[in-house]
Design an enzyme around this catalytic site. Structure first.
Site, short mmCIF file in Angstrom:
data_model
loop_
_atom_site.label_atom_id
_atom_site.label_comp_id
_atom_site.label_asym_id
_atom_site.label_seq_id
_atom_site.Cartn_x
_atom_site.Cartn_y
_atom_site.Cartn_z
N VAL A 44 0.84 -1.20 0.00
CA VAL A 44 0.00 0.00 0.00
C VAL A 44 0.87 1.25 0.00
O VAL A 44 0.63 2.21 -0.75
CB VAL A 44 -0.96 0.00 1.21
CG1 VAL A 44 -1.72 1.33 1.29
CG2 VAL A 44 -1.95 -1.16 1.11
N CYS A 45 1.92 1.24 0.82
CA CYS A 45 2.79 2.41 0.93
C CYS A 45 3.60 2.64 -0.34
O CYS A 45 3.95 3.78 -0.66
CB CYS A 45 3.70 2.28 2.14
SG CYS A 45 2.77 2.25 3.69
N THR A 46 3.91 1.57 -1.05
CA THR A 46 4.59 1.72 -2.33
C THR A 46 3.75 2.57 -3.28
O THR A 46 4.25 3.48 -3.95
CB THR A 46 4.88 0.34 -2.95
OG1 THR A 46 5.77 -0.37 -2.09
CG2 THR A 46 5.51 0.47 -4.33
N LEU A 49 3.65 6.38 -1.86
CA LEU A 49 4.84 7.19 -2.12
C LEU A 49 4.95 7.52 -3.59
O LEU A 49 5.39 8.60 -3.97
CB LEU A 49 6.09 6.46 -1.61
CG LEU A 49 6.18 6.35 -0.08
CD1 LEU A 49 7.34 5.47 0.33
CD2 LEU A 49 6.31 7.71 0.57
#
Length: 211
Positions: A44-46, A49
């Site tokens: 999810v964070c990929t 960002l």
């Protein structure tokens, strides 16, 4: 410690993907967005960002500097950034803070034991140029952030910091705003010459004053 709206955002020094920084020096006179991620190489964070990098021009237009945080090392961040750039077709240029000892995570109350004893929750702080915390949003690890909402809130915060207005539900930049109740209705024309509408004595609207 617990951070609340209106508090002064704590300063810190940290190693990042672009080297050592002092938080206050990095922000300078800009607005800031500081947001945390549970760990490197999380799916999810990929995407988050990557989305943030893709919106670089939108943040710059609003005089906003972005910093991300993950509990992994700066070297790990650099490898993750390569993956983000490849998979999200973008270029991450903002710093990702290395926080292996969780100093910054604890400073900003980013670890919620009932969610995880070790991982940061996905908190986002918007900080004004006077280093005050203006907004806090905290997401669970399973739900990606809505960056259009982040930009919308920045637009509202910057507008309401300079004019005696508030923004209604679902407001977007360019739409009518609400005149705050501390302004008497008879005083509105002098302050807001574009006109106004009285819907109820406590609900008065006017065209966005800085458009």
């Amino acid at each position: 410690m617990s951070i609340r709206l209106g508090d002064t955002a704590p300063n810190f020094q940290a190693n990042t993907s672009i080297g050592e920084i002092d938080f206050y020096e990095y922000l300078g006179d800009s607005w800031g967005v500081l947001f945390s991620h549970p760990a490197d190489y999380t799916p999810v964070c990929t995407t988050e960002l990557g989305k943030t990098a893709a919106l670089k021009g939108e943040f710059e237009k609003r005089n906003v500097k972005v910093l991300a945080l993950s509990v992994d090392s700066a070297e790990s961040h650099k490898g993750w950034i390569n993956d983000i750039n490849e998979t999200q077709n973008t270029s991450v240029e903002f710093p990702i803070i290395a926080d292996p000892d969780k100093t910054v995570a604890n400073l900003y109350d980013m670890i919620h034991p009932n969610a995880s004893e070790t991982l940061t929750v996905r908190s986002l702080f918007i900080i004004s140029p006077d280093k005050k915390v203006k907004l806090i949003i905290t997401y669970p690890a399973s739900t990606g952030r809505n960056f259009n909402e982040v930009l919308r809130v920045i637009d509202s915060l910057q507008l309401t910091a300079n004019y005696s207005v508030a923004t209604p539900a679902d407001w977007k930049d360019g739409e009518d705003v609400i005149v705050v109740n501390s302004i008497k209705t008879e005083d509105i024309p002098a302050k807001f010459p574009k006109g106004h509408r009285v819907i109820k004595p406590y609900l008065r609207t006017t065209p966005q004053p800085n458009k």
